[in-house]
Scaffold this motif. Sequence first.
Motif, PDB file in Angstrom:
ATOM      1  N   LEU A   1       1.198   5.673 -41.408  1.00 23.94           N
ATOM      2  CA  LEU A   1       1.902   6.833 -40.355  1.00 23.94           C
ATOM      3  C   LEU A   1       1.969   7.893 -41.091  1.00 23.94           C
ATOM      4  O   LEU A   1       2.384   8.057 -42.178  1.00 23.94           O
ATOM      5  CB  LEU A   1       3.204   6.167 -39.865  1.00 23.94           C
ATOM      6  CG  LEU A   1       4.082   7.103 -38.892  1.00 23.94           C
ATOM      7  CD1 LEU A   1       4.681   5.941 -37.970  1.00 23.94           C
ATOM      8  CD2 LEU A   1       4.747   8.019 -39.376  1.00 23.94           C
ATOM      9  N   VAL A   2       1.285   9.113 -40.450  1.00 22.88           N
ATOM     10  CA  VAL A   2       1.447  10.506 -41.004  1.00 22.88           C
ATOM     11  C   VAL A   2       2.334  11.220 -39.905  1.00 22.88           C
ATOM     12  O   VAL A   2       2.077  11.446 -38.825  1.00 22.88           O
ATOM     13  CB  VAL A   2      -0.161  11.169 -41.116  1.00 22.88           C
ATOM     14  CG1 VAL A   2      -0.078  12.408 -41.610  1.00 22.88           C
ATOM     15  CG2 VAL A   2      -0.930   9.922 -41.808  1.00 22.88           C
ATOM     16  N   LYS A   3       3.238  11.921 -40.560  1.00 24.00           N
ATOM     17  CA  LYS A   3       4.154  12.980 -39.871  1.00 24.00           C
ATOM     18  C   LYS A   3       3.970  14.108 -40.410  1.00 24.00           C
ATOM     19  O   LYS A   3       3.893  14.643 -41.534  1.00 24.00           O
ATOM     20  CB  LYS A   3       5.520  12.565 -40.079  1.00 24.00           C
ATOM     21  CG  LYS A   3       6.036  11.095 -39.274  1.00 24.00           C
ATOM     22  CD  LYS A   3       7.530  11.046 -39.473  1.00 24.00           C
ATOM     23  CE  LYS A   3       7.901   9.980 -38.504  1.00 24.00           C
ATOM     24  NZ  LYS A   3       9.321   9.823 -38.321  1.00 24.00           N
ATOM     25  N   VAL A   4       3.610  15.262 -39.290  1.00 21.98           N
ATOM     26  CA  VAL A   4       3.513  16.653 -39.557  1.00 21.98           C
ATOM     27  C   VAL A   4       4.359  17.488 -38.572  1.00 21.98           C
ATOM     28  O   VAL A   4       3.896  17.335 -37.528  1.00 21.98           O
ATOM     29  CB  VAL A   4       2.026  17.154 -39.731  1.00 21.98           C
ATOM     30  CG1 VAL A   4       1.904  18.605 -39.909  1.00 21.98           C
ATOM     31  CG2 VAL A   4       1.067  16.303 -40.465  1.00 21.98           C
ATOM     32  N   GLY A   5       5.402  17.980 -38.935  1.00 16.51           N
ATOM     33  CA  GLY A   5       6.171  18.624 -38.192  1.00 16.51           C
ATOM     34  C   GLY A   5       6.697  17.795 -37.018  1.00 16.51           C
ATOM     35  O   GLY A   5       7.299  16.593 -37.437  1.00 16.51           O
ATOM     36  N   ARG A   6       6.513  18.151 -35.786  1.00 17.77           N
ATOM     37  CA  ARG A   6       6.893  17.141 -34.605  1.00 17.77           C
ATOM     38  C   ARG A   6       5.902  16.126 -34.289  1.00 17.77           C
ATOM     39  O   ARG A   6       6.297  15.378 -33.511  1.00 17.77           O
ATOM     40  CB  ARG A   6       7.500  18.084 -33.505  1.00 17.77           C
ATOM     41  CG  ARG A   6       8.602  18.777 -33.837  1.00 17.77           C
ATOM     42  CD  ARG A   6       9.083  19.452 -32.438  1.00 17.77           C
ATOM     43  NE  ARG A   6      10.234  20.453 -32.679  1.00 17.77           N
ATOM     44  CZ  ARG A   6      10.724  21.329 -31.680  1.00 17.77           C
ATOM     45  NH1 ARG A   6      10.064  21.241 -30.610  1.00 17.77           N
ATOM     46  NH2 ARG A   6      11.867  21.849 -32.102  1.00 17.77           N
TER      47      ARG A   6
ATOM     48  N   GLN B   1     -10.971  12.210 -43.132  1.00 17.42           N
ATOM     49  CA  GLN B   1     -10.070  13.445 -43.728  1.00 17.42           C
ATOM     50  C   GLN B   1      -9.248  14.185 -42.760  1.00 17.42           C
ATOM     51  O   GLN B   1      -9.835  14.560 -41.549  1.00 17.42           O
ATOM     52  CB  GLN B   1     -11.289  14.489 -44.168  1.00 17.42           C
ATOM     53  CG  GLN B   1     -10.821  15.703 -44.979  1.00 17.42           C
ATOM     54  CD  GLN B   1     -11.884  16.546 -45.388  1.00 17.42           C
ATOM     55  OE1 GLN B   1     -12.485  17.189 -44.541  1.00 17.42           O
ATOM     56  NE2 GLN B   1     -11.990  16.876 -46.666  1.00 17.42           N
ATOM     57  N   LEU B   2      -8.153  14.288 -43.165  1.00 19.87           N
ATOM     58  CA  LEU B   2      -6.915  14.803 -42.405  1.00 19.87           C
ATOM     59  C   LEU B   2      -6.793  16.301 -42.968  1.00 19.87           C
ATOM     60  O   LEU B   2      -6.351  16.416 -44.269  1.00 19.87           O
ATOM     61  CB  LEU B   2      -5.834  14.193 -42.158  1.00 19.87           C
ATOM     62  CG  LEU B   2      -5.963  12.771 -41.704  1.00 19.87           C
ATOM     63  CD1 LEU B   2      -4.688  12.111 -41.558  1.00 19.87           C
ATOM     64  CD2 LEU B   2      -6.413  12.922 -40.089  1.00 19.87           C
ATOM     65  N   THR B   3      -6.869  17.227 -42.157  1.00 19.42           N
ATOM     66  CA  THR B   3      -6.370  18.805 -42.787  1.00 19.42           C
ATOM     67  C   THR B   3      -4.938  18.975 -42.006  1.00 19.42           C
ATOM     68  O   THR B   3      -4.787  18.968 -40.891  1.00 19.42           O
ATOM     69  CB  THR B   3      -7.333  19.854 -42.533  1.00 19.42           C
ATOM     70  OG1 THR B   3      -8.510  19.449 -43.184  1.00 19.42           O
ATOM     71  CG2 THR B   3      -6.871  21.125 -42.914  1.00 19.42           C
ATOM     72  N   LEU B   4      -4.011  19.145 -42.789  1.00 16.83           N
ATOM     73  CA  LEU B   4      -2.494  19.084 -42.194  1.00 16.83           C
ATOM     74  C   LEU B   4      -1.778  20.366 -42.450  1.00 16.83           C
ATOM     75  O   LEU B   4      -2.004  20.832 -43.769  1.00 16.83           O
ATOM     76  CB  LEU B   4      -1.753  17.963 -42.904  1.00 16.83           C
ATOM     77  CG  LEU B   4      -2.245  16.607 -42.615  1.00 16.83           C
ATOM     78  CD1 LEU B   4      -1.182  15.456 -43.712  1.00 16.83           C
ATOM     79  CD2 LEU B   4      -2.603  16.142 -41.403  1.00 16.83           C
ATOM     80  N   GLU B   5      -1.281  20.938 -41.596  1.00 19.75           N
ATOM     81  CA  GLU B   5      -0.602  22.471 -41.824  1.00 19.75           C
ATOM     82  C   GLU B   5       0.897  22.170 -41.284  1.00 19.75           C
ATOM     83  O   GLU B   5       0.814  21.801 -40.189  1.00 19.75           O
ATOM     84  CB  GLU B   5      -1.426  23.207 -40.881  1.00 19.75           C
ATOM     85  CG  GLU B   5      -3.120  23.440 -41.682  1.00 19.75           C
ATOM     86  CD  GLU B   5      -3.738  24.617 -40.819  1.00 19.75           C
ATOM     87  OE1 GLU B   5      -3.886  25.517 -41.196  1.00 19.75           O
ATOM     88  OE2 GLU B   5      -4.342  24.220 -39.488  1.00 19.75           O
TER      89      GLU B   5
END
Length: 474
Positions: free
Chosen positions: A18-23, A172-176
């Motif tokens: 599981l990947v969380k980025v902001g909301r 590949q995930l680019t997360l900001e």
Amino acid sequence: MHIEFWGAAQEVTGSCHLVKVGRQTILLDCGFMQGGSKAREDEANRQDFPFDPASIDAVVLSHSHLDHCGRIPLLVKQGFKGKIYTQRACQEMCRVMFMDAAFIAERDAYTLNRKRERKGLPLLDALFNSQDAEKALKHFRGMDYAQSLKIAEGITVTLFDAGHILGSSIVQLTLEEAGETRKVVFSGDLGHAGAPILRNPACVKEADVVLMESTYGGRCHRSWEASFAEMGEVLNSARYSKGNLLIPSFAVGRTQELLYLFTKYYEEWGMAAWQIFLDSPMAIEATEVYSHHSHLYDAESREIWSQKKIQEKLPNLKMTRSPEESIAINNIKSGAIIIAGSGMCEGGRIRHHLKNQVWRKGTHLVFVGFQARNTLGRRIVEGAKTIKLWGEEINVEAEVHTINGFSAHADQQGLIDWYRCFNNSPQLILVHGETEAQEALIEAIKPWTNAQAPSAGQYMDLLDPAYTLKDLAE
């Protein structure tokens, strides 16, 4: 910005990260737990998710093996409403996998409920049914390799060819988030370089954190040349034993490789002397999907397989779809090659062929894939003298062969070579492997990085420069 590890953490199956980025919250894979008895598997897969399925915004699927995708219909059934992003061939293959899994789940529930009814116990629903599978398939969105797509606020996904099975992807995930950017690369299952049909795994150059499978982290495969020579020797030995040859095979990937090799080495391996049976409806459908995507093959395979249909190349191949055709194979006492699922002998028609033939001297049993702990295949490979099928104890008199070089997974050296493609030395997280394999790989890869292997329920803060694994309970 963090990653939680909920499946395939110090074990091979049940992929779920599981990947969380902001909301935003996404899942990398959502797979079945496999291994052990059917009852234990069913109990494990019926357990509640450790998160609310309705809270997941999207799923990114690496490939269509059930230990990576099998719980997706259950996720949808329990409230997931987002899109599922995967390579286009994987999307098509998931229809085959989901419908077969639904059929098995409905059949198993029917069998179990007959017993429960006799005992006065409450009846159980199937884990999911064909309607649930169809509903899940409507959530899929196919992607091409090297295509970048923003799937949620702050999350962009790019897929690369993993070379494991048709449509398998490195993700590949680019997360900001809050002005910070991190690149996370998830290997999915990496293919064995030089394998028949598919291209080698793509090299990815940039990442801050790499999640890498470690199924064969503790061993190196034999060369392809040695493995092909061994298969030829086994076929020759079996032919002169005047028995049949059984091959438990995964319906997606391994089966197609075997048929391709039987075509390529038709003369050299004396294939004309055999009746060849592909005794798996799912493997037959998967082979048809492979034929739709020959543009994903390597150059040699396109030349061999694309010019004519496989039945024309293998005139002695019979694809047996119906139960009656499968049962009829048991009347053949010699000269048959029977390819049937499941690959670890935990279900499918191979169990019926084992019951009818594994006790016969002259039978040859060939394992060409990984056998997970607590599976029937693993017990046979480890030298079991008897096996139990449908309550009956059966002697193992067949000659058992294990050709490890046929694995669709990268071995220890292949994993190290793939990791070394990265320009820097990104933090390495090992998933999808038994503890012993992971420990061996951690030691072998030390000259390049200090790898970590999370356990289920741990997480990593991607904004923490130390990339420390922590327990969610902390």
